[in-house]
Scaffold this motif. Structure first.
Motif, PDB file in Angstrom:
ATOM      1  N   GLY A  19      -0.361  20.987 -16.310  1.00  0.00           N
ATOM      2  CA  GLY A  19       1.006  21.144 -15.820  1.00  0.00           C
ATOM      3  C   GLY A  19       1.133  22.429 -15.015  1.00  0.00           C
ATOM      4  O   GLY A  19       0.587  23.458 -15.402  1.00  0.00           O
ATOM      5  N   HIS A  21       4.158  24.620 -12.806  1.00  0.00           N
ATOM      6  CA  HIS A  21       5.548  24.755 -12.383  1.00  0.00           C
ATOM      7  C   HIS A  21       5.651  24.656 -10.860  1.00  0.00           C
ATOM      8  O   HIS A  21       4.930  25.359 -10.139  1.00  0.00           O
ATOM      9  N   ASN A  70       3.747  17.347 -18.903  1.00  0.00           N
ATOM     10  CA  ASN A  70       3.611  18.642 -19.586  1.00  0.00           C
ATOM     11  C   ASN A  70       4.967  19.080 -20.120  1.00  0.00           C
ATOM     12  O   ASN A  70       5.969  19.037 -19.411  1.00  0.00           O
ATOM     13  N   THR A  72       6.368  22.497 -21.811  1.00  0.00           N
ATOM     14  CA  THR A  72       6.063  23.881 -22.161  1.00  0.00           C
ATOM     15  C   THR A  72       7.195  24.419 -23.028  1.00  0.00           C
ATOM     16  O   THR A  72       8.361  24.389 -22.617  1.00  0.00           O
ATOM     17  N   ALA A 100       2.383  22.995 -24.411  1.00  0.00           N
ATOM     18  CA  ALA A 100       1.899  24.358 -24.229  1.00  0.00           C
ATOM     19  C   ALA A 100       2.968  25.312 -24.740  1.00  0.00           C
ATOM     20  O   ALA A 100       4.133  24.928 -24.882  1.00  0.00           O
ATOM     21  N   LYS A 121      -2.282  22.887 -25.358  1.00  0.00           N
ATOM     22  CA  LYS A 121      -3.045  23.941 -24.691  1.00  0.00           C
ATOM     23  C   LYS A 121      -3.006  25.209 -25.519  1.00  0.00           C
ATOM     24  O   LYS A 121      -1.927  25.678 -25.898  1.00  0.00           O
ATOM     25  N   GLY A 177     -10.576  28.542 -14.935  1.00  0.00           N
ATOM     26  CA  GLY A 177     -11.725  28.964 -14.145  1.00  0.00           C
ATOM     27  C   GLY A 177     -12.564  27.847 -13.566  1.00  0.00           C
ATOM     28  O   GLY A 177     -13.573  28.105 -12.917  1.00  0.00           O
ATOM     29  N   GLY A 198      -6.185  23.881 -13.033  1.00  0.00           N
ATOM     30  CA  GLY A 198      -4.868  24.133 -12.476  1.00  0.00           C
ATOM     31  C   GLY A 198      -5.003  24.580 -11.038  1.00  0.00           C
ATOM     32  O   GLY A 198      -4.892  23.794 -10.101  1.00  0.00           O
ATOM     33  N   THR A 199      -5.318  25.873 -10.865  1.00  0.00           N
ATOM     34  CA  THR A 199      -5.371  26.495  -9.538  1.00  0.00           C
ATOM     35  C   THR A 199      -6.144  25.651  -8.506  1.00  0.00           C
ATOM     36  O   THR A 199      -5.688  25.472  -7.381  1.00  0.00           O
TER      37      THR A 199
HETATM   38  C1  LIG Z   1       0.946  27.797 -10.289  1.00  0.00           C
HETATM   39  C2  LIG Z   1       0.685  27.481 -11.730  1.00  0.00           C
HETATM   40  C3  LIG Z   1       1.733  27.110 -12.551  1.00  0.00           C
HETATM   41  C4  LIG Z   1       1.495  26.789 -13.895  1.00  0.00           C
HETATM   42  N1  LIG Z   1       2.547  26.357 -14.676  1.00  0.00           N
HETATM   43  C5  LIG Z   1       2.309  25.944 -15.952  1.00  0.00           C
HETATM   44  C6  LIG Z   1       3.363  25.404 -16.750  1.00  0.00           C
HETATM   45  O1  LIG Z   1       4.516  25.314 -16.318  1.00  0.00           O
HETATM   46  N2  LIG Z   1       3.063  25.006 -18.008  1.00  0.00           N
HETATM   47  C7  LIG Z   1       1.780  25.078 -18.512  1.00  0.00           C
HETATM   48  O2  LIG Z   1       1.551  24.671 -19.650  1.00  0.00           O
HETATM   49  N3  LIG Z   1       0.766  25.607 -17.784  1.00  0.00           N
HETATM   50  C8  LIG Z   1       0.998  26.014 -16.524  1.00  0.00           C
HETATM   51  N4  LIG Z   1      -0.041  26.493 -15.762  1.00  0.00           N
HETATM   52  C9  LIG Z   1      -1.410  26.558 -16.348  1.00  0.00           C
HETATM   53  C10 LIG Z   1      -2.257  25.313 -15.984  1.00  0.00           C
HETATM   54  O3  LIG Z   1      -1.748  24.152 -16.555  1.00  0.00           O
HETATM   55  C11 LIG Z   1      -3.711  25.468 -16.453  1.00  0.00           C
HETATM   56  O4  LIG Z   1      -3.748  25.612 -17.850  1.00  0.00           O
HETATM   57  C12 LIG Z   1      -4.396  26.655 -15.812  1.00  0.00           C
HETATM   58  O5  LIG Z   1      -4.059  26.724 -14.440  1.00  0.00           O
HETATM   59  C13 LIG Z   1      -5.912  26.557 -15.959  1.00  0.00           C
HETATM   60  O6  LIG Z   1      -6.530  27.630 -15.335  1.00  0.00           O
HETATM   61  P1  LIG Z   1      -7.106  27.595 -13.823  1.00  0.00           P
HETATM   62  O7  LIG Z   1      -5.931  27.835 -12.960  1.00  0.00           O
HETATM   63  O8  LIG Z   1      -8.087  28.692 -13.817  1.00  0.00           O
HETATM   64  O9  LIG Z   1      -7.701  26.229 -13.601  1.00  0.00           O
HETATM   65  C14 LIG Z   1       0.178  26.845 -14.425  1.00  0.00           C
HETATM   66  C15 LIG Z   1      -0.873  27.261 -13.586  1.00  0.00           C
HETATM   67  C16 LIG Z   1      -0.649  27.558 -12.256  1.00  0.00           C
HETATM   68  C17 LIG Z   1      -1.811  27.972 -11.407  1.00  0.00           C
END
Ligand SMILES: Cc1cc2nc3c(=O)[nH]c(=O)nc-3n(C[C@H](O)[C@H](O)[C@H](O)COP(=O)(O)O)c2cc1C
Length: 325
Positions: A19, A21, A70, A72, A100, A121, A177, A198-199
């Motif tokens: 998920g 945002h 998701n 949160t 999460a 998470k 990562g 995510g990223t």
């Molecule tokens: C821009 C952005 C917004 C995020 N928003 C949420 C969120 O609203 N809820 C949540 O559980 N995780 C959120 N995450 C975390 C991601 O779901 C994920 O766990 C995380 O990005 C994994 O790490 P990585 O970016 O290194 O792949 C967000 C990550 C990013 C990059």
């Protein structure tokens, strides 16, 4: 590739999109699911349960594959309408929820009653074990390198994943990562049964965000993230920019006396300005160290196929060459 995660969620490849945002709209989730991974709509990005219901319906029009939502759970003075969001998920026929933040125990019976699988998470082994104890089906183990909220223990995945493997019985995915097939294979070797990204998914053609955001990720290196809100014990890993630098100066100057109100300008309500308008200095936005591994903007299918092909090559060619030597 078959793992307990692909079986549990009914997906082709063991790759989840966490998920995010103002990124996890129907377009993002559908693109990932259509590419054989698990796409996830971000519940709270939709301002009301009614809007979430519409987003779920929109996603269903774009894919006939499984996707998740998701939820949160944040500490908040005026909490969002969680019962309403849960009901929208149930009514929308969604069968997978990524939770999460706070302990989701309160919501599990209602979700389970409708056959919904829950992946929670966690940023620590103790929270992962708690998730297992309360009846979650799987865990997303989120290491210190992750984008977003890495918790306060600062344990990177190289340690966190094998520690989770020592303790957990339910399946888990490696989160934080991850961008390529080498890391998928490494995650499997460390005991995970898939990965959560995510990223990396933000820098894809289908990600419904401003082009500036994608270009910022391609331009960034692994040295360009910062940890903000540490003094508030609400640490967030974000991409460095002018607002983040201003915020970090405030944190240094004010020390333990700092409160959320002091940094609200740099963090409150900045996501639409960044993700939709492309105002890259509007404030702090979650971004992982994995930015250093992002060099292109592929489609979700190209990205996922590339990861699977690289993993396959390592498992079938590289590893046997060591074993035979
Ligand atoms: C821009 C952005 C917004 C995020 N928003 C949420 C969120 O609203 N809820 C949540 O559980 N995780 C959120 N995450 C975390 C991601 O779901 C994920 O766990 C995380 O990005 C994994 O790490 P990585 O970016 O290194 O792949 C967000 C990550 C990013 C990059």
């Amino acid at each position: 590739m078959k793992t307990r995660i692909t079986e549990m969620f009914g997906i082709q490849h063991p790759i989840l999109q966490g998920g995010m945002h103002f990124v996890g709209f129907a377009e993002m989730a559908a693109a990932v699911s259509n590419a054989g991974g698990l796409g996830i709509i971000t519940g709270l990005t939709q301002r009301t349960p009614e809007l979430l219901a519409k987003e779920i319906a929109r996603c269903r029009e774009m894919t006939d594959k499984p996707f998740g939502v998701n939820l949160t759970f944040l500490p908040s003075v005026t909490p969002p309408d969680y019962p309403g969001y849960v009901q929208a998920i149930i009514d929308g026929g969604v069968k997978i929820v990524e939770t999460a933040g706070n302990n989701p125990a309160k919501w599990l019976p209602g979700l389970k009653e409708h056959g919904i699988r829950v992946i929670h998470k966690c940023t620590s082994v103790r929270h992962s074990l708690k998730a297992e104890q309360i009846g979650c089906d799987a865990v997303s183990v989120d290491g210190f390198e992750c984008g977003g909220h890495p918790g306060e223990d600062d344990v990177p995945n190289w340690i966190l994943l094998p520690r989770a493997a020592e303790e957990l019985k339910i399946p888990f995915v490696a989160s934080g990562g991850v961008a390529n097939g080498k890391q998928l294979v490494a995650a499997l070797a460390l005991g995970a049964e898939g990965v959560n990204m995510g990223t990396r998914f933000i820098a894809t053609k289908e990600a419904p965000v401003h082009e500036n955001v994608k270009q910022a990720l391609v331009a960034a290196s692994e040295l360009d993230t910062r940890l903000i809100m540490r003094p508030l014990r609400n640490t967030e890993r974000v991409l460095n920019n002018a607002a983040v630098e201003r915020l970090l100066v405030k944190e240094k100057e004010m020390g333990a006396a700092i409160s959320f109100a002091d940094i609200a300008e740099e963090v409150a309500g900045v996501y639409p300005r960044i993700m939709i308008n492309g105002e890259m200095d509007a404030g702090g936005w979650s971004c992982g160290m994995v930015a250093g591994l992002i060099h292109d903007i592929p489609t979700c299918k190209e990205l996922i196929d590339g990861i699977m092909a690289e993993a396959d090559q390592i498992i079938r060619k590289r590893f046997p060459s060591f074993a035979d030597a």
